[in-house]
Design a protein around this motif. Sequence first.
Motif, PDB file in Angstrom:
ATOM      1  N   GLN A 255       0.824  -1.194   0.000  1.00  0.00           N
ATOM      2  CA  GLN A 255       0.000   0.000   0.000  1.00  0.00           C
ATOM      3  C   GLN A 255       0.865   1.253   0.000  1.00  0.00           C
ATOM      4  N   ALA A 256       0.573   2.163  -0.926  1.00  0.00           N
ATOM      5  CA  ALA A 256       1.328   3.402  -1.054  1.00  0.00           C
ATOM      6  C   ALA A 256       0.518   4.568  -0.508  1.00  0.00           C
ATOM      7  N   CYS A 257       1.178   5.443   0.210  1.00  0.00           N
ATOM      8  CA  CYS A 257       0.504   6.609   0.782  1.00  0.00           C
ATOM      9  C   CYS A 257       0.138   7.589  -0.326  1.00  0.00           C
ATOM     10  N   PRO A 258      -1.126   8.022  -0.413  1.00  0.00           N
ATOM     11  CA  PRO A 258      -1.527   8.981  -1.450  1.00  0.00           C
ATOM     12  C   PRO A 258      -0.875  10.347  -1.291  1.00  0.00           C
ATOM     13  N   ASN A 259      -0.320  10.589  -0.112  1.00  0.00           N
ATOM     14  CA  ASN A 259       0.254  11.907   0.155  1.00  0.00           C
ATOM     15  C   ASN A 259       1.751  11.964  -0.148  1.00  0.00           C
ATOM     16  N   CYS A 260       2.511  10.990   0.361  1.00  0.00           N
ATOM     17  CA  CYS A 260       3.972  11.034   0.183  1.00  0.00           C
ATOM     18  C   CYS A 260       4.505   9.858  -0.626  1.00  0.00           C
ATOM     19  N   SER A 261       3.640   8.937  -1.043  1.00  0.00           N
ATOM     20  CA  SER A 261       3.988   7.801  -1.916  1.00  0.00           C
ATOM     21  C   SER A 261       4.879   6.749  -1.253  1.00  0.00           C
ATOM     22  N   VAL A 262       5.054   6.840   0.057  1.00  0.00           N
ATOM     23  CA  VAL A 262       5.859   5.836   0.764  1.00  0.00           C
ATOM     24  C   VAL A 262       5.087   4.519   0.825  1.00  0.00           C
ATOM     25  N   GLU A 263       5.800   3.391   0.645  1.00  0.00           N
ATOM     26  CA  GLU A 263       5.185   2.071   0.671  1.00  0.00           C
ATOM     27  C   GLU A 263       5.591   1.309   1.933  1.00  0.00           C
ATOM     28  N   LYS A 264       5.284   0.005   1.946  1.00  0.00           N
ATOM     29  CA  LYS A 264       5.635  -0.914   3.028  1.00  0.00           C
ATOM     30  C   LYS A 264       4.963  -0.516   4.336  1.00  0.00           C
ATOM     31  N   HIS A 265       3.665  -0.344   4.299  1.00  0.00           N
ATOM     32  CA  HIS A 265       2.923  -0.089   5.524  1.00  0.00           C
ATOM     33  C   HIS A 265       2.525  -1.409   6.176  1.00  0.00           C
ATOM     34  N   LYS A 266       2.264  -1.351   7.471  1.00  0.00           N
ATOM     35  CA  LYS A 266       1.809  -2.538   8.176  1.00  0.00           C
ATOM     36  C   LYS A 266       0.383  -2.871   7.751  1.00  0.00           C
ATOM     37  N   ASP A 267       0.079  -4.156   7.768  1.00  0.00           N
ATOM     38  CA  ASP A 267      -1.292  -4.571   7.464  1.00  0.00           C
ATOM     39  C   ASP A 267      -2.258  -3.912   8.449  1.00  0.00           C
ATOM     40  N   ASN A 268      -3.387  -3.466   7.901  1.00  0.00           N
ATOM     41  CA  ASN A 268      -4.454  -2.828   8.694  1.00  0.00           C
ATOM     42  C   ASN A 268      -4.047  -1.480   9.285  1.00  0.00           C
ATOM     43  N   ALA A 269      -2.957  -0.884   8.782  1.00  0.00           N
ATOM     44  CA  ALA A 269      -2.568   0.449   9.254  1.00  0.00           C
ATOM     45  C   ALA A 269      -3.552   1.488   8.717  1.00  0.00           C
ATOM     46  N   ASP A 270      -3.941   2.421   9.551  1.00  0.00           N
ATOM     47  CA  ASP A 270      -4.875   3.467   9.148  1.00  0.00           C
ATOM     48  C   ASP A 270      -4.174   4.733   8.701  1.00  0.00           C
ATOM     49  N   PHE A 271      -2.944   4.947   9.180  1.00  0.00           N
ATOM     50  CA  PHE A 271      -2.230   6.176   8.855  1.00  0.00           C
ATOM     51  C   PHE A 271      -0.822   5.845   8.352  1.00  0.00           C
ATOM     52  N   CYS A 272      -0.300   6.727   7.514  1.00  0.00           N
ATOM     53  CA  CYS A 272       1.045   6.565   6.956  1.00  0.00           C
ATOM     54  C   CYS A 272       2.082   6.741   8.071  1.00  0.00           C
ATOM     55  N   TYR A 273       3.050   5.827   8.148  1.00  0.00           N
ATOM     56  CA  TYR A 273       4.080   5.915   9.180  1.00  0.00           C
ATOM     57  C   TYR A 273       5.068   7.042   8.907  1.00  0.00           C
ATOM     58  N   ASN A 274       5.072   7.570   7.671  1.00  0.00           N
ATOM     59  CA  ASN A 274       6.032   8.609   7.306  1.00  0.00           C
ATOM     60  C   ASN A 274       5.480  10.022   7.505  1.00  0.00           C
ATOM     61  N   CYS A 275       4.234  10.250   7.018  1.00  0.00           N
ATOM     62  CA  CYS A 275       3.676  11.610   7.084  1.00  0.00           C
ATOM     63  C   CYS A 275       2.411  11.710   7.930  1.00  0.00           C
ATOM     64  N   GLY A 276       1.870  10.567   8.344  1.00  0.00           N
ATOM     65  CA  GLY A 276       0.672  10.588   9.169  1.00  0.00           C
ATOM     66  C   GLY A 276      -0.623  10.774   8.404  1.00  0.00           C
ATOM     67  N   TYR A 277      -0.568  10.740   7.069  1.00  0.00           N
ATOM     68  CA  TYR A 277      -1.781  10.929   6.259  1.00  0.00           C
ATOM     69  C   TYR A 277      -2.668   9.692   6.360  1.00  0.00           C
ATOM     70  N   LYS A 278      -3.984   9.903   6.361  1.00  0.00           N
ATOM     71  CA  LYS A 278      -4.943   8.793   6.455  1.00  0.00           C
ATOM     72  C   LYS A 278      -4.896   7.968   5.168  1.00  0.00           C
ATOM     73  N   LEU A 279      -4.675   6.666   5.331  1.00  0.00           N
ATOM     74  CA  LEU A 279      -4.510   5.786   4.177  1.00  0.00           C
ATOM     75  C   LEU A 279      -5.827   5.423   3.529  1.00  0.00           C
ATOM     76  N   HIS A 280      -6.892   5.343   4.295  1.00  0.00           N
ATOM     77  CA  HIS A 280      -8.188   4.930   3.760  1.00  0.00           C
ATOM     78  C   HIS A 280      -9.172   6.080   3.897  1.00  0.00           C
ATOM     79  N   ASN A 281      -9.769   6.439   2.797  1.00  0.00           N
ATOM     80  CA  ASN A 281     -10.826   7.455   2.840  1.00  0.00           C
ATOM     81  C   ASN A 281     -12.177   6.774   2.911  1.00  0.00           C
ATOM     82  N   GLU A 282     -12.803   6.905   4.049  1.00  0.00           N
ATOM     83  CA  GLU A 282     -14.099   6.241   4.229  1.00  0.00           C
ATOM     84  C   GLU A 282     -15.192   6.956   3.430  1.00  0.00           C
TER      85      GLU A 282
END
Length: 282
Positions: A255-282
């Motif tokens: 999963q890639a962060c829509p904000n900073c494009s960083v990958e390799k997030h933990k499964d079921n993570a809600d926020f990007c570990y790099n920039c804190g952007y919300k990964l899923h838009n409900e």
Amino acid sequence: MLKQQNTNWKTKLHEIIYEADTPTGKIFDVVLLITIIASIVLVMLESVNSIDSKYHDFLNISEWVITVLFSLEYIARIITVRKPFHYIFSFYGIIDLLSTIPKYISLIFGGVHALAALRALRLLRIFRILKLARYLGASNNLVSALKASRAKILVFLFAVVIIAIILGTIMYLVEGEENGFSNIPKSVYWCIVTLTTVGFGDIAPHTPLGQFIASLIMILGYGIIAVPTGIVSAEYTAQNKPQTPKKDDVHLNTQACPNCSVEKHKDNADFCYNCGYKLHNE
């Protein structure tokens, strides 16, 4: 409402293009890899005169179709992220650009389109498709081993260069210009390719003493190849000691962060570990 719809289609397109965990994302990446391979084959076939003379128009049109598709994909990757410059100046962003522009540049400078073979670098995306990122720990250990070995290897290579210069000079004195060893640099080059067991077909020693020295150089070459391998292997063994798995170990996804494009997030993570952007838009 319009803004929300605009965000939704960008989010869906982002998932398709940047993520390989979804069915549509997998299909997109597989089709992309097939297209990349097809484009490389086309460039290779065009370099064969007998094939190009018969199918030039077909090859040229096919290349343009693929180039346009890559251009649209490149634009889509830019517009689906909040910070496009993060993608543009990233490793994959630069590779994507370099694989797209050669055909356009060929309109001005002939022959440059052959650089489209750079598209082969895009095949690195196969790591995402096959989820090989989880198993890159071994490659990281190898990189660490190479870094830890660099001082020893540099000293070893320096010693090899000195040996090549000395033996090359000796061969120049023993064989002389009449046997092809016309100067010291050429003799040193012969010694280097002999040490590496590659062989230099244009010249060869003719005197018994020269042949004896050449035999020693060849035997020495096998030992020289083995030494750096042993150094790196020892460091790699130290880096690759078995570790007891922890209970809290987690898997990483593509999963890639829509904000900073960083990958390799933990499964079921809600926020990007790099920039804190919300990964899923409900």
